[in-house]
Design a protein around this motif. Structure first.
Motif, PDB file in Angstrom:
ATOM      1  N   THR A  69       1.006  -1.212  -0.031  1.00  0.00           N
ATOM      2  CA  THR A  69       0.249  -0.066   0.054  1.00  0.00           C
ATOM      3  C   THR A  69       0.927   1.319  -0.056  1.00  0.00           C
ATOM      4  O   THR A  69       0.449   2.482  -0.064  1.00  0.00           O
ATOM      5  N   ALA A  70       2.085   0.929  -0.047  1.00  0.00           N
ATOM      6  CA  ALA A  70       3.257   2.325  -0.074  1.00  0.00           C
ATOM      7  C   ALA A  70       2.895   3.132   1.187  1.00  0.00           C
ATOM      8  O   ALA A  70       3.176   4.306   1.144  1.00  0.00           O
ATOM      9  N   THR A  71       2.687   2.174   2.324  1.00  0.00           N
ATOM     10  CA  THR A  71       2.676   2.846   3.525  1.00  0.00           C
ATOM     11  C   THR A  71       4.061   3.347   4.129  1.00  0.00           C
ATOM     12  O   THR A  71       4.514   4.230   4.433  1.00  0.00           O
ATOM     13  N   GLY A  72       4.728   2.177   4.188  1.00  0.00           N
ATOM     14  CA  GLY A  72       5.824   2.350   4.999  1.00  0.00           C
ATOM     15  C   GLY A  72       6.244   2.255   6.186  1.00  0.00           C
ATOM     16  O   GLY A  72       7.187   2.533   6.784  1.00  0.00           O
ATOM     17  N   ALA A  73       5.256   1.961   7.010  1.00  0.00           N
ATOM     18  CA  ALA A  73       5.013   1.660   8.264  1.00  0.00           C
ATOM     19  C   ALA A  73       6.002   0.126   8.680  1.00  0.00           C
ATOM     20  O   ALA A  73       5.486  -0.683   8.108  1.00  0.00           O
ATOM     21  N   SER A 122       7.447   5.562  -5.357  1.00  0.00           N
ATOM     22  CA  SER A 122       6.299   5.277  -4.713  1.00  0.00           C
ATOM     23  C   SER A 122       5.750   5.810  -3.486  1.00  0.00           C
ATOM     24  O   SER A 122       4.771   5.291  -2.968  1.00  0.00           O
ATOM     25  N   LEU A 123       6.583   6.755  -2.988  1.00  0.00           N
ATOM     26  CA  LEU A 123       6.131   7.279  -1.910  1.00  0.00           C
ATOM     27  C   LEU A 123       5.857   6.190  -0.796  1.00  0.00           C
ATOM     28  O   LEU A 123       5.042   6.266   0.188  1.00  0.00           O
ATOM     29  N   GLY A 124       6.693   5.217  -0.857  1.00  0.00           N
ATOM     30  CA  GLY A 124       6.220   4.093   0.186  1.00  0.00           C
ATOM     31  C   GLY A 124       6.985   4.395   1.580  1.00  0.00           C
ATOM     32  O   GLY A 124       6.508   4.379   2.544  1.00  0.00           O
ATOM     33  N   GLY A 125       8.377   4.850   1.504  1.00  0.00           N
ATOM     34  CA  GLY A 125       9.117   5.230   2.534  1.00  0.00           C
ATOM     35  C   GLY A 125       9.975   4.289   3.239  1.00  0.00           C
ATOM     36  O   GLY A 125      10.643   4.659   4.405  1.00  0.00           O
ATOM     37  N   THR A 184       3.884  14.678   1.436  1.00  0.00           N
ATOM     38  CA  THR A 184       3.610  13.845   0.435  1.00  0.00           C
ATOM     39  C   THR A 184       3.176  12.380   0.592  1.00  0.00           C
ATOM     40  O   THR A 184       3.255  11.418  -0.208  1.00  0.00           O
ATOM     41  N   THR A 185       3.487  11.775   2.014  1.00  0.00           N
ATOM     42  CA  THR A 185       2.922  10.608   2.540  1.00  0.00           C
ATOM     43  C   THR A 185       4.170   9.662   2.232  1.00  0.00           C
ATOM     44  O   THR A 185       4.093   8.561   2.072  1.00  0.00           O
ATOM     45  N   GLY A 186       5.434  10.479   1.788  1.00  0.00           N
ATOM     46  CA  GLY A 186       6.526   9.433   1.716  1.00  0.00           C
ATOM     47  C   GLY A 186       6.733   8.887   2.954  1.00  0.00           C
ATOM     48  O   GLY A 186       6.972   7.795   2.889  1.00  0.00           O
ATOM     49  N   GLY A 187       7.349   9.601   3.800  1.00  0.00           N
ATOM     50  CA  GLY A 187       7.242   8.814   5.283  1.00  0.00           C
ATOM     51  C   GLY A 187       8.767   8.665   5.629  1.00  0.00           C
ATOM     52  O   GLY A 187       9.369   7.697   6.506  1.00  0.00           O
ATOM     53  N   ASN A 236      -3.788   7.224   6.243  1.00  0.00           N
ATOM     54  CA  ASN A 236      -3.452   8.003   5.016  1.00  0.00           C
ATOM     55  C   ASN A 236      -2.087   7.402   3.985  1.00  0.00           C
ATOM     56  O   ASN A 236      -1.457   8.081   3.563  1.00  0.00           O
ATOM     57  N   ASN A 237      -1.732   6.157   4.618  1.00  0.00           N
ATOM     58  CA  ASN A 237      -0.312   5.607   4.191  1.00  0.00           C
ATOM     59  C   ASN A 237       0.725   6.440   4.076  1.00  0.00           C
ATOM     60  O   ASN A 237       1.632   6.625   3.195  1.00  0.00           O
ATOM     61  N   ILE A 238       0.931   7.303   5.329  1.00  0.00           N
ATOM     62  CA  ILE A 238       1.996   8.400   5.539  1.00  0.00           C
ATOM     63  C   ILE A 238       3.400   7.010   5.986  1.00  0.00           C
ATOM     64  O   ILE A 238       4.508   7.334   5.399  1.00  0.00           O
ATOM     65  N   GLY A 239       3.090   6.520   6.948  1.00  0.00           N
ATOM     66  CA  GLY A 239       4.181   5.404   7.618  1.00  0.00           C
ATOM     67  C   GLY A 239       4.464   6.009   8.834  1.00  0.00           C
ATOM     68  O   GLY A 239       3.763   5.237   9.937  1.00  0.00           O
ATOM     69  N   PRO A 240       5.698   6.393   9.525  1.00  0.00           N
ATOM     70  CA  PRO A 240       5.501   6.469  10.935  1.00  0.00           C
ATOM     71  C   PRO A 240       4.743   7.542  11.657  1.00  0.00           C
ATOM     72  O   PRO A 240       3.962   8.642  10.974  1.00  0.00           O
TER      73      PRO A 240
HETATM   74  K   LIG Z   1       4.627   6.208   2.770  1.00  0.00           K
END
Ligand SMILES: [K+]
Ligand SMILES: [K+]
Lengths: 484, 484
Positions: free
Chosen positions: A109-113, A218-221, A316-319, A433-437
């Protein structure tokens, strides 16, 4: 059985997915690292499962209908992470299946958590797989946003499609998706290649450049280092990452239009893109000034460097992180997370509710204030010179309502299980919001590995809901959907 | 000068307000307490100001138009607390004008957030004045909600008027308001008298019964004791308070209908009222079970007693306390505050967004999920057997959007000034929904006196915005309003 044709397609996707596993496998073989057997087993198992699924459901293949789209989307984002999690579970000692599935969903989901710590000590191939999955997920997300959801009419996503393909002539899913997907594929690949060489030229090793390219566009992070981009401590690399995060936060189809018109004007003329840029600029200014004022940094340039990177990264929800911004005075990271809820453009790899929905809601609020004074005035909501139909506005509004309910409901659920409010709320914000941290126990210097299994599943579901624009998942839980 | 006729009316209201000051003055004279000079001075000053204002603007008197209503409402709720604050400022040593104005606004909007501590040691007349102001404010709130705002068409408040007066024949404000106000006045007075005698019969002193009646039926939440209803430690008194809080949380005009029909059925048939009751019951059950599970209380009956009282108190936006529920595991008080955001019915003295708006939003979300599956189906939102027009839905939606923006924006503002997140967020929730106590530094065992002046003003503005249904205040800040 109405859903078997969908399963048939998912089966073929699982088969294709097995091919993707060859990428980390190649890294494992070349580097001769410890994860070799894990990737061999996983690739084999995935291929066998995909083959079996395809064979069993073979005779149910048919042209899909719009309604099948919901099932397809839901199944894809639920099933593929399962196969993505397999090698992680096999390769990382002590990793629970829950955490492995969380990690794979987070990538997809390109969240990156992340639920992992000690990234630096993982086999190279495992980190490659984590990052490569975000890249694949990012591509899937854009196709989903600009080609599939608009046809399903979810939450105003009708607005997301750019005019690349002609008007919708028939109800068949496949041809239209293929058209748009080709354009996206080219734009995404071009951006990826550029990013990769930029990172390499700035001094990253080839493998690092590949992995960080994957999770930047991918703004995954994800990163292969616990310190994320902080590992490199290079303003140049940070600048490159920022540029590509900003590029990736815009509807990729717009670049196609820009390229065709040989003019950047289309970008700046677009209300959504302009608002996205402005929010990033204003956010950076406010955070930099605030950090200076609060004495977090004493040199303006240092404050600006760190503010710009983290505002861009979170909004940008990169994270990514280069500093433990969880230690900054709370206003700054909260503001950044707030921006991450809406700043990115629809049709990008970014998460959140998307700037276009935010603009429509603001315009609706202003419209109402005018209407109170002039009850008889006719003032439709206008965006990019186009009047927005009431039908679309209602979709957007239902979306916002459900978004709010999910944020509140999931936060309460996490608080119920004993998390503190800041951790619970920011975990939900960061996942949905698929930001990550997030902040607190799930802040940039920590990770989601400390959560209980139940809490991890709540976060996993939040990531999926957010990524699939909420309604397309929720509709699967309504009786109306299953009553044919 | 378009606003002078409004000022003329406000002047007459100030003059009337001076009469109200005779109530605490009587208590001060009879009890011969220290606040005598303060009330004499305040009453005199208020009367003189009111007289001057009326005389100066005398020749501008004219029939008011709907648009004047916004100014009237805004001015009334801004100016009267000023005169309400005067005796507090004079009588309480060390009280700043900011805190005095906060306290008076809190009373007038029936919020019940207090900036004072050591209530038990204040002169009786000061406490009488604080509580009496909530009673007067409560009456004003209902008139506002059912007679004035519907005519102004704010945020769907068209739905709030019960069918008491005939259809709107002309645009004149005064006659219609007078009609409805008379009914409300009778219902409110009847409820007040009943509550007063119930409290007295349950063992309260006359003065205590009067003060607590005032802040119970108005859902104001002020008490003459720091321990609030905890001072009495009486299940009977708590039960009486609960009954009257629940009664006060319903549209008062409905009681008029019930009385005319000689049947309670109209109450239970009303979707909004039913939902209000259900939320209180379910909330009590969940909180009681949670507190038992977490070992906060060990006896089921004790848990039930405290859960019921506080769920009713916070969800109806009463805001009384018998326990320091701020020390309960966070899920419980958060859930209670959440219920306080929407549980009460429109046309009651309760705060928040009102149950009717919540129901409409839920119905809109469900409608959208059905529409995704059946794009061509026509399914208007229906409440109490009546289809709701798109126009009203849009008002409600704009209201919700602005409500969300205010919660987020004001919280960020308070975090910016250095408050912790829980205190900031719950302070805004407690003020904007006119609940009273929040959590953390503004929890039930603390008060708003510890906030800085700026933070206090933010909370004061939040109380006003919430009470006046947001849009009717915000419209005053739009250029469209002032362009005639
Ligand atoms: K992300
Ligand atoms: K209250």
């Amino acid at each position: 059985m109405g859903f078997l044709p969908v399963v048939a397609l998912v089966g073929r996707m699982v088969l294709l997915f097995a091919l993707l596993l060859l990428v980390p496998l190649a890294f494992a073989l070349l580097g001769d690292d410890d994860a070799k057997p894990a990737f061999v087993t996983a690739a084999t198992a995935t291929a066998v499962c995909g083959l079996l699924l395809s064979l069993v459901t073979r005779r149910f293949r048919r042209e899909l209908q719009p309604r099948d789209g919901f099932l397809l989307v839901g199944m894809t984002w639920a099933v593929l992470p399962l196969f993505g999690a397999l090698p992680l579970w096999l390769a990382v000692p002590g990793l629970s299946m829950t955490d492995a599935y969380f990690e794979a969903t987070s990538a997809f989901t390109a969240t990156g958590a992340t639920a992992l710590s000690g990234l630096d000590k993982l086999p190279l191939s495992v980190n490659v797989w984590r990052c490569f999955m975000t890249w694949v997920g990012g591509l899937g997300i854009i196709v989903l946003a600009v080609a599939i959801l608009p046809m399903l009419g979810v939450g105003g996503s009708q607005l997301f499609k750019a005019e690349v393909a002609g008007p919708m002539k028939d109800q068949k899913l496949t041809p239209r998706i293929a058209d748009t997907a080709r354009v996206i594929w080219v734009a995404y690949l071009a951006m990826s290649v550029a990013c990769f060489f930029a990172f390499a030229a700035a001094g990253m090793g080839w493998a690092d450049a590949f992995m960080h390219m994957c999770s930047t566009v991918s703004l995954g992070g994800f990163s292969s280092y616990d310190a994320s981009f902080g590992h490199f401590d290079s303003p140049l690399i940070e600048a490159i990452a920022m540029v590509f995060m900003v590029l990736a936060g815009v509807n990729l189809l717009l670049y196609f239009a820009v390229w065709r018109a040989r003019s950047l004007r289309g970008l700046w003329r677009n209300t959504e893109v302009r608002a996205f840029y402005m929010v990033l600029l204003a956010g950076t200014g406010v955070v930099a000034a605030y950090l200076l004022w609060r004495g977090e940094y004493n040199e303006p340039l240092v404050a600006l460097r760190h503010s710009a990177f983290h505002v861009v990264s979170v909004a940008t929800t990169g994270g990514f992180a280069t500093q433990d911004y969880g230690q900054w005075p709370l206003f700054a990271p909260l503001l950044m997370l707030l921006l991450g809820c809406f700043a990115t453009c629809a049709g990008s790899t970014g998460g959140g509710i998307k700037m276009v929905r935010m603009l429509l809601m603001l315009k609706q609020a202003r419209r109402e204030l005018v209407r109170i004074v002039h009850p008889n005035v006719v003032n439709p909501v206008v965006l990019n010179g186009q009047a927005i139909s009431d039908r679309v506005m209602q979709s957007v509004i239902a979306y916002m309502m459900i978004y709010g309910a999910i944020l509140v409901g999931f936060t309460m659920l996490l608080v119920f299980t004993g998390l503190d409010v800041v951790t619970a709320f920011t975990a939900v914000i960061a996942c949905a919001n698929n930001i990550g941290p997030g902040l607190g126990e799930v802040g940039p210097a920590n990770n989601f590995g400390g959560l209980s299994d139940f809490q991890t599943w709540v976060c996993t579901f939040a990531m999926m809901l957010g990524r699939l624009e909420l309604l397309s998942v929720l509709v699967l839980f309504t009786p109306a959907f299953w009553r044919r």
